[in-house]
Structure formats: structure tokens, C-alpha cells
Design a protein around this motif. Structure first.
Motif, PDB file in Angstrom:
ATOM      1  N   GLN A 254      -5.245  44.176  27.808  1.00 43.12           N
ATOM      2  CA  GLN A 254      -5.428  44.923  26.194  1.00 43.12           C
ATOM      3  C   GLN A 254      -5.421  43.607  25.190  1.00 43.12           C
ATOM      4  O   GLN A 254      -5.154  44.043  23.828  1.00 43.12           O
ATOM      5  N   ARG A 255      -5.548  42.430  25.424  1.00 41.33           N
ATOM      6  CA  ARG A 255      -5.523  41.395  24.789  1.00 41.33           C
ATOM      7  C   ARG A 255      -6.436  41.530  23.356  1.00 41.33           C
ATOM      8  O   ARG A 255      -5.879  41.527  22.247  1.00 41.33           O
ATOM      9  N   ASP A 256      -7.635  41.852  23.242  1.00 39.07           N
ATOM     10  CA  ASP A 256      -8.468  42.092  22.279  1.00 39.07           C
ATOM     11  C   ASP A 256      -8.290  43.444  21.729  1.00 39.07           C
ATOM     12  O   ASP A 256      -8.360  43.353  20.209  1.00 39.07           O
ATOM     13  N   ASN A 257      -7.818  44.392  22.343  1.00 37.98           N
ATOM     14  CA  ASN A 257      -7.550  45.743  21.526  1.00 37.98           C
ATOM     15  C   ASN A 257      -6.244  45.553  20.879  1.00 37.98           C
ATOM     16  O   ASN A 257      -6.348  46.141  19.704  1.00 37.98           O
ATOM     17  N   ARG A 258      -5.399  44.783  21.335  1.00 44.45           N
ATOM     18  CA  ARG A 258      -3.979  44.914  20.435  1.00 44.45           C
ATOM     19  C   ARG A 258      -4.426  43.915  19.246  1.00 44.45           C
ATOM     20  O   ARG A 258      -3.771  44.515  18.174  1.00 44.45           O
ATOM     21  N   HIS A 259      -5.137  43.102  19.261  1.00 43.76           N
ATOM     22  CA  HIS A 259      -5.626  42.244  18.003  1.00 43.76           C
ATOM     23  C   HIS A 259      -6.396  43.034  17.046  1.00 43.76           C
ATOM     24  O   HIS A 259      -6.293  43.048  15.918  1.00 43.76           O
ATOM     25  N   ILE A 260      -7.265  43.951  17.576  1.00 40.67           N
ATOM     26  CA  ILE A 260      -8.336  44.646  16.912  1.00 40.67           C
ATOM     27  C   ILE A 260      -7.383  45.753  16.205  1.00 40.67           C
ATOM     28  O   ILE A 260      -7.539  45.913  14.776  1.00 40.67           O
ATOM     29  N   LEU A 261      -6.788  46.626  16.662  1.00 40.78           N
ATOM     30  CA  LEU A 261      -5.977  47.530  16.107  1.00 40.78           C
ATOM     31  C   LEU A 261      -4.814  46.964  15.320  1.00 40.78           C
ATOM     32  O   LEU A 261      -4.635  47.920  14.242  1.00 40.78           O
ATOM     33  N   ALA A 262      -4.360  45.959  15.449  1.00 37.27           N
ATOM     34  CA  ALA A 262      -3.334  45.265  14.360  1.00 37.27           C
ATOM     35  C   ALA A 262      -3.962  45.307  12.920  1.00 37.27           C
ATOM     36  O   ALA A 262      -3.472  45.400  11.897  1.00 37.27           O
ATOM     37  N   SER A 263      -5.261  44.911  12.917  1.00 40.51           N
ATOM     38  CA  SER A 263      -6.065  45.036  11.550  1.00 40.51           C
ATOM     39  C   SER A 263      -5.975  46.193  10.876  1.00 40.51           C
ATOM     40  O   SER A 263      -6.346  46.238   9.431  1.00 40.51           O
TER      41      SER A 263
ATOM     42  N   LEU B  83       6.247  62.222  11.253  1.00 38.45           N
ATOM     43  CA  LEU B  83       5.030  61.761  11.104  1.00 38.45           C
ATOM     44  C   LEU B  83       4.458  60.405  11.061  1.00 38.45           C
ATOM     45  O   LEU B  83       5.633  59.576  10.474  1.00 38.45           O
ATOM     46  N   PHE B  84       3.469  59.828  11.710  1.00 39.11           N
ATOM     47  CA  PHE B  84       3.137  58.723  11.676  1.00 39.11           C
ATOM     48  C   PHE B  84       1.746  58.256  11.084  1.00 39.11           C
ATOM     49  O   PHE B  84       0.825  59.236  10.885  1.00 39.11           O
ATOM     50  N   ASP B  85       1.418  56.960  10.571  1.00 41.95           N
ATOM     51  CA  ASP B  85       0.273  56.633  10.174  1.00 41.95           C
ATOM     52  C   ASP B  85      -0.808  56.111  11.250  1.00 41.95           C
ATOM     53  O   ASP B  85      -1.669  56.326  11.252  1.00 41.95           O
ATOM     54  N   VAL B  86      -0.191  55.479  12.145  1.00 40.95           N
ATOM     55  CA  VAL B  86      -1.031  54.899  13.279  1.00 40.95           C
ATOM     56  C   VAL B  86      -0.100  55.272  14.579  1.00 40.95           C
ATOM     57  O   VAL B  86       1.139  54.818  14.788  1.00 40.95           O
ATOM     58  N   ILE B  87      -0.783  55.887  15.654  1.00 42.24           N
ATOM     59  CA  ILE B  87      -0.176  56.079  16.786  1.00 42.24           C
ATOM     60  C   ILE B  87      -1.083  55.601  18.050  1.00 42.24           C
ATOM     61  O   ILE B  87      -2.344  55.487  18.190  1.00 42.24           O
ATOM     62  N   VAL B  88      -0.347  54.982  19.054  1.00 36.47           N
ATOM     63  CA  VAL B  88      -0.864  54.123  20.263  1.00 36.47           C
ATOM     64  C   VAL B  88      -0.501  54.970  21.317  1.00 36.47           C
ATOM     65  O   VAL B  88       0.570  55.094  21.707  1.00 36.47           O
ATOM     66  N   LEU B  89      -1.316  55.469  22.206  1.00 39.99           N
ATOM     67  CA  LEU B  89      -1.178  56.169  23.382  1.00 39.99           C
ATOM     68  C   LEU B  89      -1.790  55.248  24.602  1.00 39.99           C
ATOM     69  O   LEU B  89      -3.106  55.287  24.553  1.00 39.99           O
TER      70      LEU B  89
END
Length: 394
Positions: A206-215, A291-297
Motif C-alpha cells: 500500500q506504499r503508493d496508495n498511502r502517499h496518494i490518499l494523503a494528498s 461523521l468524517f471527511d475521509v474514510i479508509v476501508l
């Protein structure tokens, strides 16, 4: 060398360089191979197809590894394969990242071998009897090529039972890794536990995906579900998330996350770490109106095989339905599946069902996949196991 002949018409996949030969495709076995032996595989008309590992216990009776009959499967062959795999990942390793997958099983023509680098240590997962037979040789090559401090055997996956192999977990060579080994990924520091951690110690896929989502998380209230050691949580904090709530059922994972927050000197007041069953916690949030603005599943593998697909689809649907109900209007849902049996189109259909049940309109704004150190051979699409979607929930 033992020779195996396939039934008439069963050679097509092997000719297309797919690495699996199922037991039902075998016509004749000339000789008495032991599990893990290298055998020669022929078509019904005795045309040479490939070399492969034989196993009498597995539904995959032969795992193919070499299609050139002039090659000899010896120590030099393994050394060349390993050197090629390692060399192809060197661009990933730098001052910001010192962990990645060096060998990815069938994708690197070494079916059943996974090698991950964690700073100065290597973690091995051996999932086939063929690789198990040459484990000592593999360790020797890795020791000489990479000069690690230690090589740890993390062969505790239940998949080994299908090959008639026992669970293994322990030091193979050198020093034992510390209880909490420090690694870096994208400039973020992690403490990981190789011996007791999940999979081979860390989810570097998930290295790339963590970086992408953080933006997308600056100034946002983030919920990270199945947070494990905190990959998505830490990246969100680094990019300026207002708050992060991390949920995992594992006490070790929650403790490791807290250590990682401290290691990176993030404000602990921005982080809430909860040890709980995720589905139970999502329902609690719903009942409380949070409620949340961003959720990761990012759940574990719900469908280990195609036979579990229906049950897995229901689990994915319910999980994503709950996630959609906990988002502010226009919020983002990053949802993943690491089940190889669930392809991306099936996953999209499940998300559509979840949206319908939640009464939400949903836009797909990005598609996630596994990174370069988890390549997918075009002849082996089953290697594409990780998929994800970034959704805007309206």
C-alpha cells in the motif's frame, strides 16, 4: 527427471505461460516424484512444455517455473532469478524508503517465494514445497547478494497446509530482528514486528496508495479502519489532517500505531486509536451520529478462493454501506480489496450495491492498484490481487 504428461487439450495454459497446472489436467506421471521435486511437463503429443515443482497434496499439482528446455534448474538458475528480481526493485530503495518486496512469487518466476526487505533484515515467506526444498540455497544466495543482518522465516500462512507443509516462524540466518524494527517508507518512520506481525511483517503493497490518499487529507477529519501499524493514519497526519481515528481489532497493531505516532513526533492529540472490531465500531459511530471527511476501508482478505466469493461480496457490501453512511456530504471513501478472487469489475459492482443500500450517489474519482515491487505477469492475471477505489460520496 520425472516426466509428466498432460491430458489431450490441457496444454493451452502452459503454452501461454500460465504457471499453474491443476491435478485434473495430469494424464500420466512417469516415475515417482516427491513433493517439491522439479519435473518435466509434456503435452499429450510429448511436446516439451516447461519445468515445474510437483506436489501431490495441492490442487495445483505442478507450479511451472521455466519454459526453456535447455536450462538446468540448479543453484546458478536460482541465483540468476533472484538477482534479476532484486535488481528490478533497487530504484525503490532510497533515503526516504528502505523497505519493499524483493521477490513476488510467480511474478518473478519463483512460485511460492516471497522476500521482503525491512531495513537491514529480510523476511521470507515460503508457500510451495519446491521452494521449501531449496530453502537453504535461497538463504545462502540472499546472504551473499544482500549481506543483511538477519534473515527471518515468516512461513506461517495457512496456504502452506495445501502443500503439505508445516507452519514455520523463526530465524534462518544471522541476528534476530528486534521486537520493534525501525523502517522508513516515503519519509515516514515505522516500528514493525516481523516475528508477530501480520503477513511478512508490514503491508508494503500500500506504499503508493498511502502517499496518494494523503494528498486529499489536509485539514480533514480522517477515519482509518483496519489501520494495522498506521500506514494511512501516519501519511494523513504528515499531510495535515486535523484529526485521525484509527481502528483495529489487534492490540499489538494499536500499540504499534501509538509508537509510530510518537516516532514521527506527531501531535498525539490529533490521534484516537481504538482497539475494536471494525464493523462493530462503525455501527457505534453511526448510532452516535459521528461523521468524517475521509474514510479508509482496508480489510483483510474476505475471499481466499472463488468458493468464498458470495460470502465475501456480502461482507464488502455491508462494510462499504456503513462507511458511506459515516461521511460528510461530498466526503471521500478509499476502499480496498486484497482478495484475488474479487476482480475490479466485481468490486465496482459490490460498491454499486452498497451505494444503493445506503441511498447514496457515488462518483469514482481514482483507482488504486499494487505498486511496482508487486508486478503482475501478463500471463498470470491472478497475481493482481490488490485493487481499490477512491469514491466521492454525494
Amino acid at each position: 527427471m520425472v516426466e509428466i504428461t498432460l491430458k489431450k487439450g490441457k496444454e493451452k495454459a502452459a503454452l501461454q505461460r500460465h504457471p499453474w497446472v491443476f491435478s485434473g489436467a495430469l494424464e500420466k506421471v512417469k516415475g515417482k516424484p516427491e513433493d517439491g521435486d522439479v519435473v518435466k511437463v509434456f503435452a499429450f503429443d510429448h511436446e516439451f512444455l516447461a519445468y515445474g515443482y510437483f506436489n501431490s497434496n495441492s490442487r495445483v499439482a505442478v507450479r511451472l517455473l521455466e519454459w526453456d528446455e535447455t536450462q538446468t534448474i540448479d543453484i546458478s538458475w536460482y541465483k540468476n532469478r533472484l538477482k534479476q528480481a532484486i535488481a528490478s526493485r533497487q530504484f525503490i530503495l532510497n533515503k526516504q524508503t528502505n523497505t519493499c518486496r524483493l521477490v513476488f512469487s510467480e511474478a518473478d518466476f519463483l512460485p511460492g517465494l516471497i522476500v521482503d526487505q525491512y531495513a537491514d533484515f529480510l523476511s521470507l515467506q515460503i508457500l510451495s514445497s519446491g521452494i521449501e526444498k531449496v530453502k537453504a540455497e535461497i538463504v545462502e544466495i540472499l546472504k551473499n547478494e544482500l549481506n543483511p543482518k538477519g534473515i527471518f522465516d515468516k512461513s506461517d500462512a495457512t496456504a502452506r497446509t495445501h502443500e503439505g507443509l508445516p507452519i514455520e516462524n523463526g530465524l534462518l540466518w544471522g541476528e534476530n530482528p528486534p521486537e520493534f524494527l525501525e523502517v522508513k517508507e516515503n519519509g515516514i518512520i515505522y516500528h514493525i514486528n516481523i516475528a508477530e506481525g501480520q503477513k511478512s511483517g508490514f503491508y508494503c503493497d500500500q506504499r503508493d496508495n498511502r502517499h496518494i490518499l494523503a494528498s486529499y487529507t489536509k485539514g480533514k477529519k480522517v477515519l482509518d479502519c483496519f489501520s494495522y501499524s498506521g500506514g494511512f493514519s501516519l501519511n494523513s497526519l504528515a499531510n495535515g489532517a486535523v484529526s485521525v481515528t484509527s481502528v483495529d481489532s489487534s492490540g499489538l497493531a494499536v500499540e504499534t500505531l501509538k509508537q509510530n505516532v510518537a516516532l514521527n513526533k506527531f501531535d498525539v492529540n490529533r490521534v484516537t486509536a481504538i482497539q475494536s472490531d471494525v464493523n462493530k465500531q462503525l455501527r457505534a459511530f453511526k448510532d452516535s451520529g459521528e461523521l468524517f471527511d475521509v474514510i479508509v476501508l482496508d480489510p483483510p482478505k474476505y475471499a481466499p478462493s472463488r468458493s468464498a466469493l458470495d460470502r465475501a461480496a456480502r461482507a464488502y457490501k455491508d462494510l462499504n454501506r456503513l462507511g458511506m453512511l459515516l461521511l460528510e456530504k461530498g466526503g471521500l471513501l478509499a476502499t480496498f480489496s486484497c482478495s484475488g478472487a474479487v476482480d475490479i469489475e466485481t468490486f465496482k459492482q459490490i460498491i454499486a450495491w452498497a451505494a444503493l443500500d445506503a441511498g447514496k450517489e457515488v462518483q469514482i474519482i481514482k483507482q488504486f492498484c499494487q505498486p511496482e515491487d508487486h508486478p503482475v505477469r501478463i500471463s498470470f492475471p491472478e497475481g493482481e490481487y490488490l485493487k481499490g477505489l477512491l469514491l466521492r460520496v454525494l
